[in-house]
Design a protein around this motif. Structure first.
Motif, PDB file in Angstrom:
ATOM      1  N   PHE A 193       0.835  -1.199   0.000  1.00 49.00           N
ATOM      2  CA  PHE A 193       0.000   0.000   0.000  1.00 49.00           C
ATOM      3  C   PHE A 193       0.875   1.257   0.000  1.00 49.00           C
ATOM      4  N   VAL A 194       1.912   1.248   0.820  1.00 47.85           N
ATOM      5  CA  VAL A 194       2.831   2.390   0.890  1.00 47.85           C
ATOM      6  C   VAL A 194       3.553   2.564  -0.442  1.00 47.85           C
ATOM      7  N   ASP A 195       3.981   1.448  -1.051  1.00 48.13           N
ATOM      8  CA  ASP A 195       4.668   1.520  -2.340  1.00 48.13           C
ATOM      9  C   ASP A 195       3.773   2.121  -3.426  1.00 48.13           C
ATOM     10  N   GLU A 196       2.520   1.673  -3.446  1.00 45.97           N
ATOM     11  CA  GLU A 196       1.595   2.176  -4.458  1.00 45.97           C
ATOM     12  C   GLU A 196       1.276   3.655  -4.222  1.00 45.97           C
ATOM     13  N   LEU A 197       1.161   4.038  -2.967  1.00 48.65           N
ATOM     14  CA  LEU A 197       0.899   5.437  -2.640  1.00 48.65           C
ATOM     15  C   LEU A 197       2.079   6.313  -3.074  1.00 48.65           C
ATOM     16  N   ALA A 198       3.294   5.811  -2.849  1.00 47.89           N
ATOM     17  CA  ALA A 198       4.488   6.551  -3.275  1.00 47.89           C
ATOM     18  C   ALA A 198       4.543   6.650  -4.798  1.00 47.89           C
ATOM     19  N   LEU A 199       4.163   5.568  -5.494  1.00 43.76           N
ATOM     20  CA  LEU A 199       4.161   5.580  -6.959  1.00 43.76           C
ATOM     21  C   LEU A 199       3.202   6.635  -7.485  1.00 43.76           C
ATOM     22  N   ILE A 200       2.038   6.757  -6.822  1.00 42.18           N
ATOM     23  CA  ILE A 200       1.037   7.735  -7.252  1.00 42.18           C
ATOM     24  C   ILE A 200       1.587   9.148  -7.177  1.00 42.18           C
ATOM     25  N   TYR A 201       2.189   9.494  -6.057  1.00 38.52           N
ATOM     26  CA  TYR A 201       2.685  10.859  -5.894  1.00 38.52           C
ATOM     27  C   TYR A 201       3.906  11.118  -6.768  1.00 38.52           C
ATOM     28  N   ARG A 202       4.719  10.108  -6.985  1.00 39.81           N
ATOM     29  CA  ARG A 202       5.869  10.264  -7.874  1.00 39.81           C
ATOM     30  C   ARG A 202       5.395  10.516  -9.310  1.00 39.81           C
ATOM     31  N   TYR A 203       4.373   9.801  -9.714  1.00 38.73           N
ATOM     32  CA  TYR A 203       3.825   9.987 -11.057  1.00 38.73           C
ATOM     33  C   TYR A 203       3.227  11.389 -11.212  1.00 38.73           C
ATOM     34  N   LEU A 204       2.516  11.829 -10.198  1.00 39.78           N
ATOM     35  CA  LEU A 204       1.921  13.160 -10.243  1.00 39.78           C
ATOM     36  C   LEU A 204       2.984  14.232 -10.425  1.00 39.78           C
ATOM     37  N   LEU A 205       4.083  14.092  -9.709  1.00 43.20           N
ATOM     38  CA  LEU A 205       5.154  15.083  -9.796  1.00 43.20           C
ATOM     39  C   LEU A 205       5.878  15.008 -11.144  1.00 43.20           C
ATOM     40  N   GLN A 206       6.136  13.800 -11.631  1.00 48.82           N
ATOM     41  CA  GLN A 206       6.894  13.635 -12.882  1.00 48.82           C
ATOM     42  C   GLN A 206       6.075  14.036 -14.106  1.00 48.82           C
ATOM     43  N   SER A 207       4.775  13.843 -14.056  1.00 47.44           N
ATOM     44  CA  SER A 207       3.930  14.136 -15.221  1.00 47.44           C
ATOM     45  C   SER A 207       3.589  15.612 -15.335  1.00 47.44           C
ATOM     46  N   ASN A 208       3.931  16.388 -14.327  1.00 50.99           N
ATOM     47  CA  ASN A 208       3.613  17.812 -14.354  1.00 50.99           C
ATOM     48  C   ASN A 208       4.207  18.522 -15.558  1.00 50.99           C
ATOM     49  N   GLU A 209       5.394  18.100 -16.005  1.00 49.39           N
ATOM     50  CA  GLU A 209       6.123  18.798 -17.057  1.00 49.39           C
ATOM     51  C   GLU A 209       5.773  18.287 -18.458  1.00 49.39           C
ATOM     52  N   LYS A 210       4.899  17.304 -18.567  1.00 44.69           N
ATOM     53  CA  LYS A 210       4.663  16.668 -19.861  1.00 44.69           C
ATOM     54  C   LYS A 210       3.274  16.997 -20.402  1.00 44.69           C
ATOM     55  N   GLU A 211       3.216  17.229 -21.712  1.00 53.85           N
ATOM     56  CA  GLU A 211       1.931  17.430 -22.376  1.00 53.85           C
ATOM     57  C   GLU A 211       1.246  16.091 -22.638  1.00 53.85           C
ATOM     58  N   LEU A 212       2.050  15.072 -22.979  1.00 53.92           N
ATOM     59  CA  LEU A 212       1.524  13.757 -23.309  1.00 53.92           C
ATOM     60  C   LEU A 212       2.358  12.684 -22.625  1.00 53.92           C
ATOM     61  N   ILE A 213       1.741  11.540 -22.447  1.00 55.10           N
ATOM     62  CA  ILE A 213       2.422  10.416 -21.819  1.00 55.10           C
ATOM     63  C   ILE A 213       1.903   9.134 -22.462  1.00 55.10           C
TER      64      ILE A 213
END
Length: 349
Positions: A193-213
């Motif tokens: 659960f902790v790993d998945e929660l960390a993945l979610i927030y990491r994705y949110l931060l990394q995708s901020n700079e991208k128009e498409l993924i």
């Protein structure tokens, strides 16, 4: 056929073309007294009108077939072909008419006369085409810059909205409450659960700079996000994903699936007795479908209704087809376009 808003360009261009024709091609005839001024000017106006309107028609045809900056090369090739054909026809017509009105004596007409006329016609056609394409390219470039800025604003708004929803006290309370129960009951699941929660927030931060993924990255994210939902609602919610491997390289705006899944969870009753079934699948090679069984909450849910608006706006700004929403008594379905990587070769994975 595509309309051209070019009144000023047409008027100014025809005046300039008439001036060039008179100074470089007909002035000597007038000075030598070979032809009266009124006759030369009248013929110039007709010839200029034919060249301009014919070139303009070729431009309209080419733009209707290949519109925008991304289709510049095929548009210019088609335009060049149309102008060559047009120049040959008008050049021959030009010599024939000037022979009829006495500008040429019969013995003066030869192959060189026709080639000269065709070359002159093509020269003016190219000048007109350059003027139109230059203004069109500039306007399209300005529009693309404006759309890019608007897309960045929409992306930022969407990211902030998503972060606000995810980091809200209510979300954190539910997540931490679920984690607290898991720590005592199932420490291994708690670690995941902790790993998945960390993945979610990491994705949110990394995708901020991208128009498409890529769709593959978005699916990996939604699986992590759904794990948190599953932990909270248990048998009250299910998710099935059926997407061909070759489609996972397609592109879409970041957090699109999260917004659509969140929309389903927010507006429907969820319980083990009436589970919510969410399905993500591709109905063809160009569209992705997110659907769920419809069991609307009786009480209204607080919502600013910006989620679907943001998704629709992003696709519009990317010059893609619109998202399609269908609702029946039993199902709610949203269809979104999948963007080919070839359209965005500059995309930073």
């Amino acid at each position: 056929m595509l309309k051209l808003h070019d009144t000023r360009l047409r008027v100014a261009g025809m005046l300039i073309q008439n001036l060039i024709l008179f100074l470089f091609f007909y002035l000597q005839r007038v000075l030598k007294g070979e032809e009266p001024l009124w006759k030369v000017l009248a013929w110039q106006l007709v010839f200029t009108f034919v060249i301009w309107e014919g070139t303009r028609l070729a431009i309209r045809v080419s733009r209707s077939r290949f519109e925008g900056l991304q289709r510049l090369a095929p548009r210019l090739l088609l335009l060049a072909f149309l102008l060559v054909v047009f120049s040959v026809a008008v050049g021959c017509w030009h010599v024939w008419v000037e022979g009829l009105i006495g500008f040429w004596k019969p013995e003066e007409l030869n192959l060189y006369s026709y080639l000269y006329s065709i070359g002159m016609t093509l020269f003016f056609c190219q000048l007109i085409a350059i003027a139109y394409e230059s203004t069109y390219y500039l306007s399209q470039w300005k529009e693309s810059v404006r759309l890019a800025e608007e897309l960045k604003k929409r992306n930022l708004q969407s990211q902030l909205e998503s972060l606000k929803n995810q980091v809200s006290p209510h979300f954190l309370f539910n997540s931490l409450n679920s984690l607290s129960g898991l720590i005592e009951e199932d420490p291994k699941r708690a670690l995941r659960f902790v790993d998945e929660l960390a993945l979610i927030y990491r994705y949110l931060l990394q995708s901020n700079e991208k128009e498409l993924i890529t769709l593959n990255q978005e699916i990996e994210f939604i699986e992590a996000y759904f794990y948190l939902l599953k932990t909270r609602f248990e048998e009250g919610v299910s998710l099935s994903i059926d997407v061909l491997p070759e489609l996972r390289a397609c592109l879409l705006p970041p957090l699109t699936l999260q917004i659509l899944v969140e929309n389903a969870v927010k507006h429907n009753v969820i319980s083990e007795a009436t589970p919510l079934h969410i399905r993500i699948y591709a109905n063809d090679l160009q569209h992705l479908v997110v659907e769920n069984n419809l069991q609307k909450r009786k009480s209204s849910v607080a919502s600013n209704k910006m989620g679907l608006v943001n998704v629709a706006a992003k696709y519009h700004l990317l010059n893609q087809s619109e998202i399609a929403i269908q609702e029946t008594d039993a199902l709610f379905q949203i269809q979104i376009p999948l963007i080919s990587p070839r359209q965005y070769a500059h995309f930073d994975r």
